[in-house]
Motif scaffolding. Structure first.
Motif, PDB file in Angstrom:
ATOM      1  N   PRO A 163     -71.476   3.845  22.241  1.00 53.07           N
ATOM      2  CA  PRO A 163     -71.623   1.935  22.072  1.00 53.07           C
ATOM      3  C   PRO A 163     -73.089   2.075  22.436  1.00 53.07           C
ATOM      4  CG  PRO A 163     -70.042   2.123  22.979  1.00 53.07           C
ATOM      5  CD  PRO A 163     -70.699   3.924  23.367  1.00 53.07           C
ATOM      6  N   THR A 208     -75.323  -3.258  18.804  1.00 52.32           N
ATOM      7  CA  THR A 208     -73.794  -3.854  18.769  1.00 52.32           C
ATOM      8  C   THR A 208     -73.242  -2.435  17.020  1.00 52.32           C
ATOM      9  OG1 THR A 208     -75.492  -4.701  16.750  1.00 52.32           O
ATOM     10  CG2 THR A 208     -75.734  -5.989  18.282  1.00 52.32           C
ATOM     11  N   THR A 209     -74.141  -1.349  17.535  1.00 61.15           N
ATOM     12  CA  THR A 209     -73.042  -0.723  16.898  1.00 61.15           C
ATOM     13  C   THR A 209     -73.013   0.612  17.719  1.00 61.15           C
ATOM     14  OG1 THR A 209     -73.607   0.567  14.834  1.00 61.15           O
ATOM     15  CG2 THR A 209     -75.130   0.831  15.957  1.00 61.15           C
ATOM     16  N   SER A 210     -72.111   1.698  16.809  1.00 58.42           N
ATOM     17  CA  SER A 210     -71.910   2.742  17.902  1.00 58.42           C
ATOM     18  C   SER A 210     -72.822   4.039  17.005  1.00 58.42           C
ATOM     19  CB  SER A 210     -70.199   3.138  18.277  1.00 58.42           C
ATOM     20  OG  SER A 210     -70.043   2.263  18.881  1.00 58.42           O
ATOM     21  N   GLN A 226     -77.948   9.393  11.409  1.00 57.58           N
ATOM     22  CA  GLN A 226     -78.913   8.683  11.993  1.00 57.58           C
ATOM     23  C   GLN A 226     -80.067   9.645  12.516  1.00 57.58           C
ATOM     24  OE1 GLN A 226     -78.821   6.252  11.085  1.00 57.58           O
ATOM     25  NE2 GLN A 226     -77.504   4.590  10.361  1.00 57.58           N
ATOM     26  N   SER A 278     -73.500   7.604  11.967  1.00 53.45           N
ATOM     27  CA  SER A 278     -73.024   6.576  12.330  1.00 53.45           C
ATOM     28  C   SER A 278     -71.375   6.335  12.531  1.00 53.45           C
ATOM     29  CB  SER A 278     -73.199   5.418  11.563  1.00 53.45           C
ATOM     30  OG  SER A 278     -74.727   4.929  10.310  1.00 53.45           O
ATOM     31  N   TYR A 279     -71.116   4.989  13.512  1.00 49.54           N
ATOM     32  CA  TYR A 279     -69.326   5.662  13.505  1.00 49.54           C
ATOM     33  C   TYR A 279     -68.916   4.826  12.480  1.00 49.54           C
ATOM     34  CZ  TYR A 279     -64.847   4.342  15.955  1.00 49.54           C
ATOM     35  OH  TYR A 279     -64.134   4.288  15.811  1.00 49.54           O
ATOM     36  N   PRO A 289     -66.310   2.008  12.344  1.00 49.89           N
ATOM     37  CA  PRO A 289     -65.104   1.514  12.090  1.00 49.89           C
ATOM     38  C   PRO A 289     -63.475   1.520  12.099  1.00 49.89           C
ATOM     39  CG  PRO A 289     -66.931   0.458  11.877  1.00 49.89           C
ATOM     40  CD  PRO A 289     -66.942   1.613  11.547  1.00 49.89           C
TER      41      PRO A 289
END
Length: 252
Positions: A66, A69-71, A118, A136-137, A139
């Motif tokens: 994490p 604001t993202t993971s 990324q 990028s994860y 969700p």
């Protein structure tokens, strides 16, 4: 040892652990978090110090990190097959990372869902390299194996299998052959229902043979389902796989 110039969309940075290709938009939060965790350790290890990290199984453990604001997902590159038994996670050069970045962008251009890369991180190991790919994860995602291992209800399978069929259709339309189209390389999201393609460094594009490619991709998935069922990892027995397959591809 120095890494070649970064691919389009990335910048080359020289970090305490080695060179890195990082998208400018993610550089600041990624490096800030890495610095807090342990900037001297490879990110695959430093990420495990984050109190909210998660581990996912693969050829090598994959770490969810994490940030802000993202993971992000940190995935060590590991060779497969017989060669992989000898070399494990060591590479002669940065070609492996460049291939995956290029092919992920190719899929994105063709609107085939795959997580955005990324960063690619390089760690010198004598004359060789170890490599982490950072994506990028997605969700609320589960790979197809994890999804099936819960023995989901028929309506849940219907929705998920529809998304998988759409992914196969997109691959057929674009002539995309995935040499390792196994159940762990299909990621599912529930809202909206979508299937994503993983581990794309070795995909091939052969638009002149769409039906042969579709058949080959299906055979690879079926073999993986049978193998996982035999190992007891699928949540369904080997005898149940043919019925499951008819649900997945009713017209095959």
């Amino acid at each position: 040892m120095t890494a070649p110039r970064a691919p389009q969309g990335f910048q080359l940075y020289h970090l305490p652990t080695g060179p890195a290709w990082i998208r400018p938009s993610i550089r600041k939060p990624l490096l800030s978090n890495w610095k807090k965790l342990n900037p001297q350790a490879p990110l695959r290890l430093a990420a495990r110090r984050h109190p909210q990290h998660r581990l996912f199984q693969g050829r090598a453990p994959v770490v969810l990190l994490p940030i802000a604001t993202t993971s992000l997902v940190v995935r060590p590159c590991v060779n497969g097959g017989l060669w992989g038994q000898l070399t494990r996670d060591l590479y002669l050069n940065t070609h492996r990372a460049r291939c995956e970045i290029y092919r992920a962008q190719l899929l994105a251009d063709k609107k085939v869902p795959t997580p955005t890369i990324q960063a690619a991180l390089f760690y010198p190991a004598g004359p060789l390299w170890r490599i982490d790919i950072v994506t990028s994860y997605i969700p609320h995602s589960l790979d197809l194996v994890s999804f099936l291992s819960t023995r989901p209800s028929t309506p849940a399978r219907t929705r998920a299998f529809s998304a998988v069929r759409k992914l196969f259709h997109q691959c057929r339309q674009n002539g995309i052959l995935h040499p390792d189209f196994n159940a762990r390389n299909i990621l599912l999201t529930p809202s909206p229902h979508q299937a994503w393609l993983l581990d794309v460094d070795a995909i091939q594009v052969k638009p002149q043979h769409p039906f042969q490619i579709d058949t080959a991709n299906r055979h690879r998935l079926l073999r993986s389902l049978l193998k996982l069922a035999k190992l007891g990892s699928l949540g369904f027995s080997e005898k149940e796989v043919p019925s499951l397959w008819r649900e997945l591809f009713p017209s095959s």
